[in-house]
Write an enzyme that holds these catalytic residues in place. Structure first.
Site, PDB file in Angstrom:
ATOM      1  N   HIS A  12       0.901  -1.036   0.064  1.00  0.00           N
ATOM      2  CA  HIS A  12      -0.183   0.168  -0.018  1.00  0.00           C
ATOM      3  C   HIS A  12       0.912   1.174   0.142  1.00  0.00           C
ATOM      4  O   HIS A  12       1.958   1.362   0.673  1.00  0.00           O
ATOM      5  CB  HIS A  12      -0.990   0.089   1.262  1.00  0.00           C
ATOM      6  CG  HIS A  12      -2.183   1.075   1.197  1.00  0.00           C
ATOM      7  ND1 HIS A  12      -1.765   2.232   1.417  1.00  0.00           N
ATOM      8  CD2 HIS A  12      -3.247   1.078   0.862  1.00  0.00           C
ATOM      9  CE1 HIS A  12      -3.034   3.066   1.383  1.00  0.00           C
ATOM     10  NE2 HIS A  12      -3.893   2.245   0.905  1.00  0.00           N
ATOM     11  N   GLU A  56      -4.109   2.381  -7.382  1.00  0.00           N
ATOM     12  CA  GLU A  56      -4.410   3.266  -6.498  1.00  0.00           C
ATOM     13  C   GLU A  56      -3.509   4.420  -6.605  1.00  0.00           C
ATOM     14  O   GLU A  56      -2.577   4.513  -5.921  1.00  0.00           O
ATOM     15  CB  GLU A  56      -4.192   2.738  -4.942  1.00  0.00           C
ATOM     16  CG  GLU A  56      -5.092   1.738  -4.487  1.00  0.00           C
ATOM     17  CD  GLU A  56      -5.489   1.431  -2.888  1.00  0.00           C
ATOM     18  OE1 GLU A  56      -6.702   1.507  -2.577  1.00  0.00           O
ATOM     19  OE2 GLU A  56      -4.612   1.646  -2.270  1.00  0.00           O
TER      20      GLU A  56
END
Ligand code: PGA
Length: 235
Positions: A92, A162
């Protein structure tokens, strides 16, 4: 193999008390419209998994170390597998930008997931600066190649696009911008499921889920509200 329906991955990050997390799980446990995967805070995961057998839980990260040993504070992928966790978010942008992870460490974490039969949800995404420079495609290809280049042909992974500029900002890329990146990944011949994440909410999710071949969405802030998450699940 993963079911074919679109998935909603809820990423709760470092939020919620155990009581609050339990309360949201209670509300979600009767919902079956889409595949829901919830990345809960690590200290709660074994408890919630035992209590809510019909929900799918996900780790938010695994250690770069795989085998058990003297690594205080670390969470091996083996821990998660030992009580039936089948997914983990890896790479992430918050791990990359706040905790110094790079493509090399992320690659090792991916391998640790794979060796424990945990499906990794690999996050990739460019910063606003890179997007503006025009070299974002090259950047994303490099992230992919360095993280999974030679691994991907024989294992099943989920890739979450993302863009860093869309996370927690209420700004989302256009459908065309997301499709462009999905096409880019497919052209690399990666047989993977593709999801989008960054400022997803109950108002924009429908449009996003119509993107060609999208396998689902990764939802941060909006997934902390049971009502909002249920709306996304039922959209
Ligand atoms: P957000 O977070 O939905 O709050 O933008 C998404 C993520 O960080 O995965």
């Amino acid at each position: 193999m993963l079911p074919h329906s679109q998935m909603i991955i809820a990423n709760w990050k470092m939020n919620l008390t155990l009581e609050e997390a339990d309360e949201i799980c209670k509300r979600l446990s009767s919902n079956s419209s889409r595949l829901l995967i919830i990345a809960v805070p690590t200290p709660y995961i074994a408890y919630l998994k035992a209590k809510y057998e019909n929900l799918n839980f996900c780790a938010q990260d695994v250690s770069i170390k795989n085998d058990f040993g003297s690594y205080t504070g670390e969470n091996s992928a083996k821990f998660f597998k030992s009580f039936g966790i089948n997914y983990s978010i890896i790479g992430h942008s918050e791990r990359r930008n706040l905790f110094g992870e790079n493509n090399e460490t992320i690659r090792q974490k991916l391998l640790n997931c794979i060796s424990n039969d945990i499906t990794p949800i690999l996050c990739i995404g460019e910063s606003l600066e890179i997007r503006k420079s025009g070299y974002y495609k090259e950047f994303l290809i490099r992230q992919l190649e360095e993280c999974v280049g030679d691994i991907i042909s024989h294992v099943s992974i989920i890739i979450a696009y993302e863009p860093v500029w869309a996370i927690g900002t209420k700004v989302i890329p256009s459908v065309n911008e997301i499709s462009e990146i999905f096409d880019l990944i497919r052209n690399l011949d990666y047989k993977t499921q593709l999801v989008y994440g960054g400022s997803v909410n109950s108002e924009n999710c429908k449009k996003l889920l119509e993107i060609s071949n999208i396998s689902g969405l990764l939802v941060g802030a909006a997934s902390l509200d049971a009502e909002e998450l249920l709306k996304i699940l039922n959209s």
